[in-house]
Scaffold this motif. Structure first.
Motif, mmCIF file in Angstrom:
data_model
loop_
_atom_site.group_PDB
_atom_site.id
_atom_site.type_symbol
_atom_site.label_atom_id
_atom_site.label_comp_id
_atom_site.label_asym_id
_atom_site.label_seq_id
_atom_site.Cartn_x
_atom_site.Cartn_y
_atom_site.Cartn_z
ATOM 1 N N ILE A 1 30.954 167.477 107.913
ATOM 2 C CA ILE A 1 31.883 168.596 107.977
ATOM 3 C C ILE A 1 32.924 168.417 106.881
ATOM 4 O O ILE A 1 33.519 167.345 106.749
ATOM 5 C CB ILE A 1 32.540 168.676 109.368
ATOM 6 N N VAL A 2 33.128 169.480 106.095
ATOM 7 C CA VAL A 2 34.115 169.417 105.015
ATOM 8 C C VAL A 2 35.259 170.411 105.220
ATOM 9 O O VAL A 2 36.282 170.328 104.522
ATOM 10 C CB VAL A 2 33.466 169.624 103.622
ATOM 11 N N GLU A 3 35.083 171.340 106.185
ATOM 12 C CA GLU A 3 36.131 172.340 106.409
ATOM 13 C C GLU A 3 35.964 172.951 107.798
ATOM 14 O O GLU A 3 34.843 173.168 108.250
ATOM 15 C CB GLU A 3 36.006 173.431 105.350
ATOM 16 N N GLU A 4 37.104 173.210 108.447
ATOM 17 C CA GLU A 4 37.092 173.898 109.734
ATOM 18 C C GLU A 4 38.285 174.830 109.810
ATOM 19 O O GLU A 4 39.398 174.462 109.439
ATOM 20 C CB GLU A 4 37.181 172.921 110.904
ATOM 21 N N TYR A 5 38.017 176.042 110.292
ATOM 22 C CA TYR A 5 39.058 176.977 110.691
ATOM 23 C C TYR A 5 38.930 177.106 112.198
ATOM 24 O O TYR A 5 37.954 177.672 112.686
ATOM 25 C CB TYR A 5 38.879 178.347 110.030
ATOM 26 N N GLY A 6 39.865 176.523 112.936
ATOM 27 C CA GLY A 6 39.817 176.534 114.389
ATOM 28 C C GLY A 6 40.616 177.690 114.952
ATOM 29 O O GLY A 6 41.753 177.924 114.525
ATOM 30 N N GLN A 7 40.035 178.410 115.912
ATOM 31 C CA GLN A 7 40.703 179.554 116.529
ATOM 32 C C GLN A 7 40.594 179.489 118.050
ATOM 33 O O GLN A 7 39.895 180.285 118.672
ATOM 34 C CB GLN A 7 40.092 180.861 116.016
ATOM 35 N N PRO A 8 41.282 178.528 118.679
ATOM 36 C CA PRO A 8 41.272 178.506 120.144
ATOM 37 C C PRO A 8 42.097 179.672 120.684
ATOM 38 O O PRO A 8 43.027 180.140 120.023
ATOM 39 C CB PRO A 8 41.914 177.163 120.490
ATOM 40 N N ASP A 9 41.774 180.116 121.857
ATOM 41 C CA ASP A 9 42.502 181.214 122.495
ATOM 42 C C ASP A 9 43.759 180.636 123.153
ATOM 43 O O ASP A 9 43.801 180.400 124.360
ATOM 44 C CB ASP A 9 41.606 181.920 123.509
ATOM 45 N N PHE A 10 44.801 180.413 122.325
ATOM 46 C CA PHE A 10 46.026 179.810 122.830
ATOM 47 C C PHE A 10 46.747 180.706 123.820
ATOM 48 O O PHE A 10 47.410 180.217 124.721
ATOM 49 C CB PHE A 10 46.966 179.403 121.693
ATOM 50 N N LEU A 11 46.627 182.017 123.665
ATOM 51 C CA LEU A 11 47.268 182.910 124.622
ATOM 52 C C LEU A 11 46.686 182.674 126.014
ATOM 53 O O LEU A 11 47.430 182.510 126.990
ATOM 54 C CB LEU A 11 47.107 184.378 124.223
ATOM 55 N N ALA A 12 45.357 182.619 126.113
ATOM 56 C CA ALA A 12 44.728 182.356 127.418
ATOM 57 C C ALA A 12 45.141 180.999 127.955
ATOM 58 O O ALA A 12 45.422 180.853 129.147
ATOM 59 C CB ALA A 12 43.205 182.453 127.307
ATOM 60 N N LEU A 13 45.199 179.989 127.079
ATOM 61 C CA LEU A 13 45.608 178.656 127.517
ATOM 62 C C LEU A 13 47.020 178.705 128.092
ATOM 63 O O LEU A 13 47.268 178.199 129.189
ATOM 64 C CB LEU A 13 45.532 177.679 126.339
ATOM 65 N N LEU A 14 47.949 179.323 127.360
ATOM 66 C CA LEU A 14 49.337 179.390 127.822
ATOM 67 C C LEU A 14 49.461 180.196 129.111
ATOM 68 O O LEU A 14 50.241 179.843 129.993
ATOM 69 C CB LEU A 14 50.232 179.975 126.726
ATOM 70 N N GLN A 15 48.662 181.257 129.249
ATOM 71 C CA GLN A 15 48.668 182.031 130.492
ATOM 72 C C GLN A 15 48.150 181.192 131.656
ATOM 73 O O GLN A 15 48.713 181.213 132.752
ATOM 74 C CB GLN A 15 47.825 183.300 130.344
ATOM 75 N N GLN A 16 47.095 180.415 131.424
ATOM 76 C CA GLN A 16 46.490 179.635 132.492
ATOM 77 C C GLN A 16 47.393 178.509 132.982
ATOM 78 O O GLN A 16 47.313 178.126 134.149
ATOM 79 C CB GLN A 16 45.126 179.085 132.039
ATOM 80 N N ILE A 17 48.263 177.990 132.112
ATOM 81 C CA ILE A 17 49.190 176.946 132.582
ATOM 82 C C ILE A 17 50.533 177.530 133.030
ATOM 83 O O ILE A 17 51.443 176.788 133.380
ATOM 84 C CB ILE A 17 49.382 175.817 131.528
ATOM 85 N N GLY A 18 50.642 178.863 132.999
ATOM 86 C CA GLY A 18 51.843 179.531 133.493
ATOM 87 C C GLY A 18 52.987 179.605 132.510
ATOM 88 O O GLY A 18 54.106 179.939 132.889
ATOM 89 N N ALA A 19 52.748 179.310 131.228
ATOM 90 C CA ALA A 19 53.817 179.336 130.237
ATOM 91 C C ALA A 19 54.078 180.745 129.704
ATOM 92 O O ALA A 19 55.146 181.011 129.167
ATOM 93 C CB ALA A 19 53.460 178.413 129.070
ATOM 94 N N VAL A 20 53.090 181.628 129.860
ATOM 95 C CA VAL A 20 53.192 183.010 129.394
ATOM 96 C C VAL A 20 52.649 183.887 130.515
ATOM 97 O O VAL A 20 51.612 183.566 131.111
ATOM 98 C CB VAL A 20 52.347 183.210 128.112
ATOM 99 N N PRO A 21 53.324 185.000 130.807
ATOM 100 C CA PRO A 21 52.809 185.862 131.866
ATOM 101 C C PRO A 21 51.460 186.479 131.509
ATOM 102 O O PRO A 21 51.183 186.752 130.355
ATOM 103 C CB PRO A 21 53.871 186.956 132.018
ATOM 104 N N THR A 22 50.643 186.675 132.521
ATOM 105 C CA THR A 22 49.372 187.352 132.336
ATOM 106 C C THR A 22 49.630 188.850 132.254
ATOM 107 O O THR A 22 50.413 189.394 133.035
ATOM 108 C CB THR A 22 48.420 187.049 133.524
ATOM 109 N N ILE A 23 48.987 189.473 131.317
ATOM 110 C CA ILE A 23 49.201 190.910 131.106
ATOM 111 C C ILE A 23 48.361 191.708 132.095
ATOM 112 O O ILE A 23 47.267 191.452 132.390
ATOM 113 C CB ILE A 23 48.824 191.304 129.664
#
Length: 141
Positions: free
Chosen positions: A119-141
């Motif tokens: 591997i020489v390059e990665e563009y990572g795009q995790p769904d941080f909004l879903a992660l933050l919603q699941q741990i209660g840091a951001v309200p679920t829409i």
């Protein structure tokens, strides 16, 4: 004879083992010393095997039991598009958010470039909004 596509699929399957174990040995086998990893929210990319181990360490600090599974992969020449599911429990501070004990099940879409079986390059795009919603840091829409 193994094709580039087959080789890249094998590398990605080994990569899943690497990210689930944080094995230094596997990092050096799978990641080029010159590799760059573009991480959302960070101005500068991480570099090489040590950089990727740092990324894993950052995630494991908040989710020590996190495990990734590769759900889909599209390989074309030297490029790989991969869809992962990350499952874990918020047991440590993550991005300044104290542990909640809540489980996560989050999708990530990552894009890789490989060369000579590494591997020489990665563009990572995790769904941080879903992660933050699941741990209660951001309200679920």
């Amino acid at each position: 004879m193994t094709t580039k596509t087959e080789t890249n699929k094998l590398v990605m399957n080994s990569f899943v083992e690497f990210i689930n174990t944080a094995s230094k040995k596997l990092s050096e086998e799978l990641i080029s010393p010159n590799a760059v990893f573009f991480v959302p929210g960070q101005a500068e990319p991480m570099k090489g095997p040590a950089g990727y181990l740092s990324i894993i360490g950052m995630i494991r600090s908040g989710f020590p039991d996190i495990q990734w599974s590769l759900k889909d992969m599209v390989v074309e020449n030297d490029k790989v598009a991969a869809r992962f599911i990350m499952i874990g429990t918020h047991q440590g501070t993550f991005n300044g958010i104290p542990p909640t004990g809540k489980p996560i099940n989050v999708q990530a879409m990552n894009f890789y470039r490989l060369s000579s079986g590494k591997i020489v390059e990665e563009y990572g795009q995790p769904d941080f909004l879903a992660l933050l919603q699941q741990i209660g840091a951001v309200p679920t829409i």
